[in-house]
Design a protein around this motif. Structure first.
Motif, PDB file in Angstrom:
ATOM      1  N   SER A 167      67.636  -9.936  52.375  1.00  0.00           N
ATOM      2  CA  SER A 167      67.807 -10.085  53.809  1.00  0.00           C
ATOM      3  C   SER A 167      66.448 -10.130  54.519  1.00  0.00           C
ATOM      4  O   SER A 167      66.233 -10.943  55.418  1.00  0.00           O
ATOM      5  CB  SER A 167      68.728  -8.969  54.318  1.00  0.00           C
ATOM      6  N   GLU A 168      65.490  -9.312  54.052  1.00  0.00           N
ATOM      7  CA  GLU A 168      64.150  -9.359  54.665  1.00  0.00           C
ATOM      8  C   GLU A 168      63.496 -10.717  54.443  1.00  0.00           C
ATOM      9  O   GLU A 168      62.918 -11.295  55.358  1.00  0.00           O
ATOM     10  CB  GLU A 168      63.257  -8.256  54.082  1.00  0.00           C
ATOM     11  N   GLU A 169      63.607 -11.212  53.219  1.00  0.00           N
ATOM     12  CA  GLU A 169      62.971 -12.492  52.915  1.00  0.00           C
ATOM     13  C   GLU A 169      63.626 -13.614  53.710  1.00  0.00           C
ATOM     14  O   GLU A 169      62.956 -14.535  54.181  1.00  0.00           O
ATOM     15  CB  GLU A 169      63.069 -12.756  51.410  1.00  0.00           C
ATOM     16  N   SER A 170      64.957 -13.536  53.850  1.00  0.00           N
ATOM     17  CA  SER A 170      65.657 -14.657  54.487  1.00  0.00           C
ATOM     18  C   SER A 170      65.363 -14.722  55.984  1.00  0.00           C
ATOM     19  O   SER A 170      65.677 -15.713  56.629  1.00  0.00           O
ATOM     20  CB  SER A 170      67.160 -14.555  54.242  1.00  0.00           C
ATOM     21  N   ARG A 171      64.742 -13.681  56.526  1.00  0.00           N
ATOM     22  CA  ARG A 171      64.309 -13.773  57.927  1.00  0.00           C
ATOM     23  C   ARG A 171      63.062 -14.635  58.056  1.00  0.00           C
ATOM     24  O   ARG A 171      62.747 -15.169  59.106  1.00  0.00           O
ATOM     25  CB  ARG A 171      64.035 -12.381  58.492  1.00  0.00           C
ATOM     26  N   ARG A 172      62.286 -14.694  56.938  1.00  0.00           N
ATOM     27  CA  ARG A 172      61.032 -15.462  56.963  1.00  0.00           C
ATOM     28  C   ARG A 172      61.206 -16.909  56.527  1.00  0.00           C
ATOM     29  O   ARG A 172      60.549 -17.805  57.021  1.00  0.00           O
ATOM     30  CB  ARG A 172      60.014 -14.804  56.045  1.00  0.00           C
ATOM     31  N   ARG A 173      62.052 -17.125  55.528  1.00  0.00           N
ATOM     32  CA  ARG A 173      62.175 -18.497  54.971  1.00  0.00           C
ATOM     33  C   ARG A 173      63.511 -18.635  54.262  1.00  0.00           C
ATOM     34  O   ARG A 173      64.150 -17.641  53.939  1.00  0.00           O
ATOM     35  CB  ARG A 173      61.011 -18.791  54.015  1.00  0.00           C
ATOM     36  N   PRO A 174      63.941 -19.879  53.994  1.00  0.00           N
ATOM     37  CA  PRO A 174      65.221 -20.056  53.311  1.00  0.00           C
ATOM     38  C   PRO A 174      65.181 -19.484  51.889  1.00  0.00           C
ATOM     39  O   PRO A 174      64.171 -19.611  51.196  1.00  0.00           O
ATOM     40  CB  PRO A 174      65.416 -21.572  53.275  1.00  0.00           C
ATOM     41  N   VAL A 175      66.284 -18.839  51.496  1.00  0.00           N
ATOM     42  CA  VAL A 175      66.355 -18.176  50.196  1.00  0.00           C
ATOM     43  C   VAL A 175      67.620 -18.615  49.469  1.00  0.00           C
ATOM     44  O   VAL A 175      68.688 -18.732  50.067  1.00  0.00           O
ATOM     45  CB  VAL A 175      66.415 -16.633  50.382  1.00  0.00           C
ATOM     46  N   VAL A 176      67.490 -18.852  48.155  1.00  0.00           N
ATOM     47  CA  VAL A 176      68.647 -18.982  47.281  1.00  0.00           C
ATOM     48  C   VAL A 176      68.605 -17.801  46.326  1.00  0.00           C
ATOM     49  O   VAL A 176      67.567 -17.529  45.712  1.00  0.00           O
ATOM     50  CB  VAL A 176      68.612 -20.305  46.478  1.00  0.00           C
ATOM     51  N   ALA A 177      69.703 -17.049  46.219  1.00  0.00           N
ATOM     52  CA  ALA A 177      69.745 -15.930  45.285  1.00  0.00           C
ATOM     53  C   ALA A 177      70.452 -16.370  44.008  1.00  0.00           C
ATOM     54  O   ALA A 177      71.433 -17.122  44.053  1.00  0.00           O
ATOM     55  CB  ALA A 177      70.484 -14.753  45.914  1.00  0.00           C
ATOM     56  N   VAL A 178      69.931 -15.901  42.872  1.00  0.00           N
ATOM     57  CA  VAL A 178      70.591 -16.115  41.587  1.00  0.00           C
ATOM     58  C   VAL A 178      70.798 -14.732  40.976  1.00  0.00           C
ATOM     59  O   VAL A 178      69.861 -13.936  40.919  1.00  0.00           O
ATOM     60  CB  VAL A 178      69.733 -16.998  40.651  1.00  0.00           C
ATOM     61  N   ILE A 179      72.031 -14.448  40.573  1.00  0.00           N
ATOM     62  CA  ILE A 179      72.372 -13.070  40.227  1.00  0.00           C
ATOM     63  C   ILE A 179      72.931 -12.989  38.809  1.00  0.00           C
ATOM     64  O   ILE A 179      73.752 -13.808  38.406  1.00  0.00           O
ATOM     65  CB  ILE A 179      73.451 -12.540  41.215  1.00  0.00           C
TER      66      ILE A 179
END
Ligand code: ASP
Ligand code: MG
Length: 477
Positions: free
Chosen positions: A28-40
């Motif tokens: 969530s912190e990262e996605s405030r700065r730039r687009p994120v794709v999570a792989v789990i």
């Protein structure tokens, strides 16, 4: 979307409700700065449990299957209870139930058949990741981060080698862009299952154990990501396994080549195939510890300025040495070797080291113990006629060996290094069984008796002053 970052979380980094909270905070912190794709990945140990359940099904242990199903259900339902407020739980609980029903249906099919077709195993085993992305995406949504669970089978297209599939990059690019771009553009964070894919015609596949790293790098490549972050439970790539060498140090930076050599030769931080998709686009990778996110981790980059000598040593205890020798001089060793390697390639068996003797026309090579069965089957099949007619001697296998690999770009053109390494090993009275060094001089692979492997690793680590060099570098930066 040039600043896209792909973030992959391994099994321990999503292993409990508490760990999922931490992973989601990072996302969530990262996605405030730039687009994120999570792989789990699946929650820690879940894939093992799923595979064990299918093995029990195959041998007809219905009680065992049902007991495992209850454990799987309880593990995910209790994480769900801890993560979500009551009003948001019902839908997720129902989805967990549905996914586990699918698994149960396949397990019961295997129980009835008394057989475990690889294709069904692949379909069944990806439920670990599907359950994990469900929890992660639900938690993110409940905390104000718009997220959507995506099944890797929708976006990663592979060949049909079940259990160890290889991605087809062009169709993967088309599907991943079509499915994930619109989400990213709408400000939604895709939470994609690691480990699995599907053939062009939709048959579920997996990328091999530990394959979520590979899923993440495939997606980073086809989405033209700026960076890939791999979150694990260790501080980064180290000079040696700290369980074997207590003073092993974290490396601040390694090259793609070094990291790939280390991964192929037993360092557990990265799945061996992870780096290949990234090289062309020079996408940098961070290996970070989700249990200590403040620590810098290791950065994996195309090249580094100064690199001195041997930087790290890894070991693989679970390997086997296969030797093949023609019975007479009229047989071409090179031809036998060619066919043997081709057969191994077709079976997707990795050859870890190879050495040959031109006089005896014999050659030996090292494979993982887990792939020994497949390797022998492939070899005996390909060389059937020669074996039956006694043109080649029976294939020999030595399972009591271990591999040690010394890695460093700076080993190239450093005279005397190999000599020092061999001397350090022989000083410990350890016999060297086989050696191989590619012409890139990036790695020296050494085969010793398995019970002497750890001692040899310590000797090499100390001789090359790997910890001291790593500390000196990171304090210079
Ligand atoms: N869950 C899969 C495994 O345990 C994939 C992964 O964790 O990378 O092999
Ligand atoms: Mg893993």
């Amino acid at each position: 979307m040039k600043d896209l970052v792909v973030m992959k979380f391994g099994g321990t980094s999503v292993g409990s409700a508490e760990r999922i909270r931490v992973a989601c905070r990072i996302l969530s912190e990262e996605s405030r700065r730039r687009p994120v794709v999570a792989v789990i990945s699946a929650m820690a140990k879940v894939t093992d449990l799923l595979l064990e359940t299918l093995r029990r099904a195959e041998i007809g242990e219905e009680d065992g299957v049902r007991a495992n199903l209850r454990r799987l259900e309880e593990r995910h339902l209790s994480a769900c209870r801890e993560l979500l407020p009551e009003r948001e739980r019902a839908a997720v609980e129902e989805a967990i139930g549905q996914i586990l029903n699918e698994f149960q249906r396949i397990a019961m099919g295997i129980l009835m058949l008394g057989e475990r077709p690889p294709r069904s195993v692949d379909e069944a085993v990806s439920v670990g990741e599907r359950l994990a992305v469900l929890l992660v995406s639900a938690y993110l949504n409940a905390h104000g981060v718009r997220a959507e669970a995506v099944n890797g089978a929708e976006v990663i297209v592979t060949d049909a080698v079940f259990g160890n599939a290889t991605p087809l990059m062009q169709p993967t690019r088309a599907r991943a862009q079509a499915r994930l771009r619109p989400l990213l553009e709408a400000g939604v964070l895709p939470v994609v299952t690691g480990f699995n894919g599907a053939t062009v015609d939709g048959k579920p596949t997996t990328l091999g154990r530990g394959g979520s790293d590979f899923s993440a790098s495939i997606l980073a490549a086809v989405l033209d990501a700026a960076e890939l972050w791999i979150w694990t439970d260790v501080d980064g790539i180290m000079t040696a396994d700290p369980r074997i060498v207590p003073d092993a140090a974290v490396l601040d930076e390694v090259t793609y080549n070094e990291a790939a050599e280390l991964a192929y030769n037993g360092a557990k931080v990265l799945h061996p195939r992870t780096l290949a998709p990234l090289i062309e686009r020079r996408i940098p990778v961070w290996s970070k510890n989700s249990f200590a996110p403040e620590k810098p981790g290791t950065r994996i980059v195309p090249s580094i300025q100064v690199s001195n000598g041997a930087r790290a040593v890894t070991s693989l205890p679970h390997v086997a040495l296969i030797s093949i020798e023609p019975a007479s001089g009229v047989i071409s060793g090179a031809q036998i070797m060619g066919r043997a390697l081709e057969a191994l390639g077709r079976a997707n068996v990795e050859v870890l080291a190879l050495s040959s003797s031109s006089y005896r026309q014999s050659f030996c090579f090292l494979v993982r113990e887990s792939e020994l069965g497949a390797a022998m089957e492939a070899l005996e099949d390909a060389l059937l006629l020669e074996l039956e007619h006694g043109y080649i001697k029976p294939i020999e296998v030595d399972e009591e060996v271990g591999l040690l690999a010394v890695v460093g770009e700076g080993m190239r053109g450093t005279p005397g290094l190999a000599g020092r390494i061999f001397t350090a090993i022989s000083r410990e009275r350890i016999n060297i069984i086989a050696i191989s060094q590619g012409s890139s001089e990036l790695t020296i692979a050494i085969v010793v008796r398995r019970n002497e492997l750890e001692k040899a690793v310590r000797a090499v680590h100390a001789e090359c002053r790997m910890a001291e060099q790593a500390h000196a570098r990171s304090s210079a930066v």
